[in-house]
Design an enzyme around this catalytic site. Sequence first.
Site, mmCIF file in Angstrom:
data_model
loop_
_atom_site.group_PDB
_atom_site.id
_atom_site.type_symbol
_atom_site.label_atom_id
_atom_site.label_comp_id
_atom_site.label_asym_id
_atom_site.label_seq_id
_atom_site.Cartn_x
_atom_site.Cartn_y
_atom_site.Cartn_z
ATOM 1 N N LYS A 140 12.809 20.310 -19.289
ATOM 2 C CA LYS A 140 12.248 21.590 -19.063
ATOM 3 C C LYS A 140 10.742 21.453 -19.561
ATOM 4 C CE LYS A 140 12.382 26.625 -20.016
ATOM 5 N NZ LYS A 140 13.098 27.631 -20.341
ATOM 6 N N HIS A 281 28.724 1.070 17.585
ATOM 7 C CA HIS A 281 28.512 2.399 17.292
ATOM 8 C C HIS A 281 29.622 3.184 16.708
ATOM 9 C CE1 HIS A 281 24.579 1.825 19.222
ATOM 10 N NE2 HIS A 281 25.286 1.448 20.537
#
Length: 529
Positions: A140, A281
């Site tokens: 922070k 695929h």
Amino acid sequence: MTNLHPVRRALLSVSDKSGLIDLGKALAQRGVELLSTGGSAKALRDAGLTVKDVSDVTGFPEMMDGRVKTLHPKVHGGLLALRDNDDHVAAMTEHGIGEIDLLVVNLYPFEAALERGADYAEMIENIDIGGPAMIRAAAKNHGFVTTVVDVEDYDALLAELDANDGQTTYAFRQKLAQIAYARTGAYDAAVSTWMANAIGEETPRRRVFAGEIKQTLRYGENSHQKAAFYTDGTARPGVATAEQLQGKELSYNNINDTDAAYELVAEFDPAETAAVAIIKHANPCGVATGATLLDAYQKAFDCDRTSAFGGIVALNQPLDAATAEKIVEIFTEVVIAPGASDEAKEIFAKKKNLRLLLTDALPAPRAAITAYKQVAGGVLVQDKDVGYVGIDDLKVVTEAKPTDEQMQDLLFAWKVAKHVKSNAIVYVKSNATVGVGAGQMSRVDSANVAASKAERMAKELGLDESLAKGSAVASDAFFPFADGLLEAVAAGATCVIQPGGSMRDQEVIDAANENGIAMVFTGMRHFRH
């Protein structure tokens, strides 16, 4: 706040002590004061470094088996204080709080304990509290504090200090802060997911997902899409844990298709038979078992030679030289197997673009796994489809009964259909697919697609009749009408496996009886979207 901020005082507290001594020495050489805790302090001190214990800074000893040691204002004040805020500076002076410019923390090995199957009590003890609290505080305050949570960032930290005369840039601190919050987020995700499972909470109110980047991909499904590959920390054998021996970097589609191929081939026990799956695929274009891998590969290849070009090949046994020689006869994108002989590796080495992935084992086909799918505004979560049907689970619903050979092909077809995109129709003969129809909006269309493939391959192989003649056919969901079944009969199928459960089941059963074919119900469907 200024862009550059000096690192004069560092707090090092790590569970993973890889590189700790080298980092400590490097920081000391740069004039950085070292603070530490417990085992980290001992390791640094044993290496001849001057280290101040956090307990000496706070005035409190480590207590409660180490549960309380850094949760103190003299630690968090040193991490959170804004150096350009007069009130903060005054508070630090009044209470004797020293600045901490660098925090190096990695957390208790919760994920490692989970992986080795630790019991509930041990898992609780591996939940870190002080570490995440310090990380969040330091991150922070990244305007002034540098936060390092990964061993792999130690070298980057030292390079940054060298490049900036013992200081770090704001951009560097920002980047490390983001990494820090991702780490605590992933850690909390692991804890909350474990606890939900431990208490039997199947649908927790909040569910957190986390991953660690394995590979930045050149693009996604298409060249205009950005993509990356993240691992979830599980040790399931497959594309994420495999070792790539050769070939170009895997693409997004390679990874997706290889996963589909390996999950499918794992349905076949390598102790019972060799199996090969060829995927295109994400759908199988050929699957077969055989006395050898070479036999299985040839049968799988002969299902759809056209689609096999540029496909993915998965094997359930270590790759041997004879099979490798056959595979390289056509262009193949990826081969994945649980091992390979030296001779097979040498054969593949001549094909520089072919990717060879090796694993230590096959994925357990019926292991419980959670599957996710993103939709607009949310994520769908479900158990992975690990449904299994054995011969004793089947219900014969026709006058004709399947022969032993037919029953074997029916069960084979059912295993494959589970891995074919819905609507799925799969024709099988002699433990090999001979026609696969995938992803059609109508089950009739899927039956037609699969049948046309079987006819085309028969012509290519110089045969007088379709490969589907005398085949077993699987449907991933029930036939809502008799038309789909009749298409399969017209293609040459002699027996059918399907879930059953349609309002018109009797109509379908009557059609099967009129055509003299056997049909069994599974009572389970395998939709795959």
